[in-house]
Enzyme design. Sequence first.
Site, PDB file in Angstrom:
ATOM      1  N   PRO A   2       0.836  -1.208   0.000  1.00  0.00           N
ATOM      2  CA  PRO A   2       0.000   0.000   0.000  1.00  0.00           C
ATOM      3  C   PRO A   2       0.867   1.254   0.000  1.00  0.00           C
ATOM      4  O   PRO A   2       1.830   1.363   0.761  1.00  0.00           O
ATOM      5  CB  PRO A   2      -0.793  -0.129   1.302  1.00  0.00           C
ATOM      6  N   GLU A   3       0.533   2.180  -0.877  1.00  0.00           N
ATOM      7  CA  GLU A   3       1.245   3.441  -0.950  1.00  0.00           C
ATOM      8  C   GLU A   3       0.365   4.534  -0.355  1.00  0.00           C
ATOM      9  O   GLU A   3      -0.682   4.241   0.224  1.00  0.00           O
ATOM     10  CB  GLU A   3       1.641   3.724  -2.407  1.00  0.00           C
TER      11      GLU A   3
END
Length: 266
Positions: A2-3
Amino acid sequence: MPELPEVEVVRRELLQWVKGREILGVESLDPKFVLPSERVEKKVIQDVLRKGKFLFFQLDDGNWILSHLGMTGRFVFSQQKITSPYLRFVFCFHGNWLFYLDTRRFGRLQYLTSQEQKVFWEKIGIDPLSSEFTLENFLKLFEGKKTQVKSFLMDQHYVAGLGNIYVNEILFRSGIHPRTPVSTLSTSQKERLFVTILEVLKKAIALQGTTIRDFSHGEGEEGGFQEFLLVYGKANCPVCGREIKREKIQSRSTFFCSFCQRTQCD
């Protein structure tokens, strides 16, 4: 992994779920994920903040719980207990539970004192959604740097929260080759990067993030930005139709169009 957009989606959900709730108890189901019960129980979660890819639960005594989702970490809020082989940690509230699940166990939960949180926070680079992310501050980050632009954008000490997917997209939309040395970028190219970073991240957040393999939020819902990816994982350039190149830069798959993203010396 996840960014920033995916972690921001999670942060907003957590705010709705746990802000103002008292932690009645905690339970660790994995020795990697442990919090000191005597320091977090009977504390109220006042806020959930984010910087880059890190989440910070603010407790009412001024201390914090740090979370990083790693590759596959996610939170589930429920009025019923759940069971899963990937369940790692449980927060108990009045009639509700917050469950942390992590298939690959690359995530992180950590208790921080107020001073430890301050030191940790200051070590992270500028968050693109913060008031600190101005064009002036962004341009200062380039001073004295000689690294390739993709490596520069991926470095969490400069701009926090950008990962492989979004950096590929930002560079393509900015028309900049990922191997371009930052020392050769013109002011107009840097300004274009600044604008594109904000545009891509805000659109991704509005679409609840990008789901390639693992990311889900809420009740297992997927993001929608993957439908708008232009270069990451693609075969042909949507602009010129030429083949998308795929190379490894710092062991990460890098997608680009060698025509639309020509280097300075081409």
